[in-house]
Design an enzyme around this catalytic site. Structure first.
Site, PDB file in Angstrom:
ATOM      1  N   ARG A  37       0.826  -1.212   0.000  1.00  0.00           N
ATOM      2  CA  ARG A  37       0.000   0.000   0.000  1.00  0.00           C
ATOM      3  C   ARG A  37       0.861   1.264   0.000  1.00  0.00           C
ATOM      4  NH1 ARG A  37      -5.233  -1.659   3.775  1.00  0.00           N
ATOM      5  NH2 ARG A  37      -6.431  -2.514   2.036  1.00  0.00           N
ATOM      6  N   LYS A 197     -16.667 -19.048   2.749  1.00  0.00           N
ATOM      7  CA  LYS A 197     -18.105 -19.027   3.021  1.00  0.00           C
ATOM      8  C   LYS A 197     -18.959 -18.358   1.962  1.00  0.00           C
ATOM      9  CE  LYS A 197     -17.880 -19.272   8.017  1.00  0.00           C
ATOM     10  NZ  LYS A 197     -18.117 -18.534   9.259  1.00  0.00           N
ATOM     11  N   GLY A 354      -8.095  -9.439   0.208  1.00  0.00           N
ATOM     12  CA  GLY A 354      -6.926  -9.783   1.020  1.00  0.00           C
ATOM     13  C   GLY A 354      -6.328 -11.147   0.727  1.00  0.00           C
ATOM     14  N   GLY A 377     -12.463  -4.929   1.585  1.00  0.00           N
ATOM     15  CA  GLY A 377     -13.902  -4.627   1.613  1.00  0.00           C
ATOM     16  C   GLY A 377     -14.370  -3.826   0.406  1.00  0.00           C
TER      17      GLY A 377
HETATM   18  C1  3PG Z   1      -8.663  -1.862   4.657  1.00  0.00           C
HETATM   19  O1  3PG Z   1      -7.676  -2.176   5.318  1.00  0.00           O
HETATM   20  O2  3PG Z   1      -9.408  -2.694   4.110  1.00  0.00           O
HETATM   21  C2  3PG Z   1      -8.955  -0.410   4.450  1.00  0.00           C
HETATM   22  O3  3PG Z   1      -7.881   0.367   4.865  1.00  0.00           O
HETATM   23  C3  3PG Z   1     -10.226  -0.013   5.170  1.00  0.00           C
HETATM   24  O4  3PG Z   1     -10.085  -0.245   6.547  1.00  0.00           O
HETATM   25  P1  3PG Z   1     -11.379  -0.471   7.431  1.00  0.00           P
HETATM   26  O5  3PG Z   1     -11.956  -1.796   7.029  1.00  0.00           O
HETATM   27  O6  3PG Z   1     -10.916  -0.446   8.862  1.00  0.00           O
HETATM   28  O7  3PG Z   1     -12.337   0.644   7.124  1.00  0.00           O
END
Ligand code: 3PG
Ligand code: MG
Length: 396
Positions: A37, A197, A354, A377
């Site tokens: 990142r 899942k 991830g 996310g």
């Molecule tokens: C992540 O690590 O997916 C982003 O930086 C967002 O972080 P968060 O899920 O804590 O909002």
């Protein structure tokens, strides 16, 4: 992409640019374990600095409840300076006196990192008063944090409403890749979805069957489908209560003309352990005392054939328990095949999430995909077809 203003359109010389970046890097015992990142935000920072702008970086770290020294961005700032090859000043707070003084000490081309925005409750609440405190520190706003764009927070959304907003280069590349992946893809499009899942990826599966030509389902979630079809899955991880949901997704795929490609064989073991003694069975012959830990070789062939038929690939989630070899073989084989097709110019491949990034790194092919998103996310919500507040605000 034309819907967004980019750095091409920004007048940066002598201007204070409030740049939202995602520096939420994984850390263990104070050491950064993956600097991807940090690397991703360098082009935008360099470009603004080179054009004579003053780069004021905004970022969150972790999920603190209020100010918490354990979640300071200071060490991340030090790492950023090393990657950047120039000093990065640090301010103890992202608003107020400390921030104001640090910003006013800046010269053109300087870079400053402000402390964790989440030390203030106003960040996650997207509180207008907090937004305007932040806004005082900049002349314009640049969002380069796609991976935080699913959050409607002050620094990811609110600021774009009060300052002239621009997409940074990484955000731009991300949006460009995602558009090629799903919004306006070259067809046929195949999606590969794996992971443990079904329950965490229901919206995603529903959206994909409506949009793609073929959907490959692997990983633990495939077992849920296999069980729903009335087959034995033994001791495998499976969400047995989601049978109806799985059948509904299959029915929807039939309606939309999306081919669903499920494993036809599975590599099975009696325990979830690296190196566990294993055997491959046809999917209609899984023994009761065994668990499926990877897709079998015939399934891999079918997945490769599906990739051969595709012009575009969207990938989220591993096909097996890739973290415990030899149950990484399905994921590795499919990833290498997709990478090869991409290198040959036959495939546009977009992957994210991830575990997916970890799996592609494990297969040694992350650099060979057309685009690999570092977003977790945000990438999932995009695959679900949801509007991302941070992206929408830039569009406005
Ligand atoms: C992540 O690590 O997916 C982003 O930086 C967002 O972080 P968060 O899920 O804590 O909002
Ligand atoms: Mg996260």
């Amino acid at each position: 992409m034309s819907a967004f203003r980019t750095l091409d359109n920004a007048d940066l010389k002598g201007k204070r640019a409030l740049v939202r970046v995602d520096l939420n890097v994984p850390m263990e015992n104070g050491r950064i374990t993956d600097a991807t990142r940090i690397e991703r935000v360098l082009p935008t920072i360099r470009e603004i600095a080179d054009k004579g702008g003053r780069v004021v970086l905004l970022a969150h770290f972790g999920r603190p409840k209020g100010r918490d020294p354990k979640e300071t961005l200071r060490p991340v700032g030090e790492a950023l300076a090393q990657h950047l090859g120039k000093p990065v000043a640090f301010a103890e707070d992202c608003i107020g006196e400390a921030a104001r003084e640090a910003v006013s000490a800046m010269k053109d081309g300087d870079v400053l990192l402000l402390e964790n925005t989440r030390f203030h409750a106003g960040e996650e609440k997207n509180d207008p008063a907090f937004v305007s405190e932040l806004a005082k520190l900049g002349d314009l706003y640049v969002n380069d944090a796609f991976s935080a764009a699913h959050r409607a927070h002050a620094s990811t959304e609110g600021l774009a409403r009060v300052l002239p907003g621009f997409a940074g280069r990484t955000m731009q590349a991300e949006l460009d890749a995602l558009t090629k992946g799903l919004e306006a893809p070259t067809r046929p499009v195949v999606a590969v979805v794996g992971g443990a899942k079904v329950s965490t990826k229901l919206d995603l599966l529903e959206n994909l069957v409506a949009k793609v030509d073929a959907l490959v389902i692997g990983g633990g979630m495939a077992n849920t489908f296999i069980h729903a079809m009335g087959l034995e899955v033994g001791k495998s991880l499976a969400e047995r209560d989601l049978a109806e949901t799985a059948l509904r997704i299959i029915a929807k795929a039939r309606d939309t003309g999306c081919a669903i490609i499920l494993p036809v064989d599975g590599v099975c073991a009696t325990e979830f352990k690296a190196g566990a003694e294993n055997h491959t069975y046809g999917i209609d012959a899984i023994p009761e005392d065994r668990m499926i830990l990877d897709v079998g070789s015939q399934s891999i062939e079918r997945i490769m054939a599906a990739i051969n038929d595709a012009a575009t690939l969207v990938w989220n989630g591993p096909l097996g328990a890739f973290e415990i070899p030899p149950f990484d073989q399905g994921t590795v084989a499919a990833a290498r095949h997709a990478a090869q097709r991409t290198k040959e110019g036959k495939l546009v491949s977009v992957a994210g999430g991830g575990d997916t990034v970890a799996a592609l790194n494990h297969a040694g092919v992350a650099d060979d995909f057309t685009y690999v998103s570092t977003a977790g996310g945000a990438f999932l919500e995009w695959l679900e077809g949801k509007a991302l507040p941070g992206v929408e605000a830039l569009r406005a």
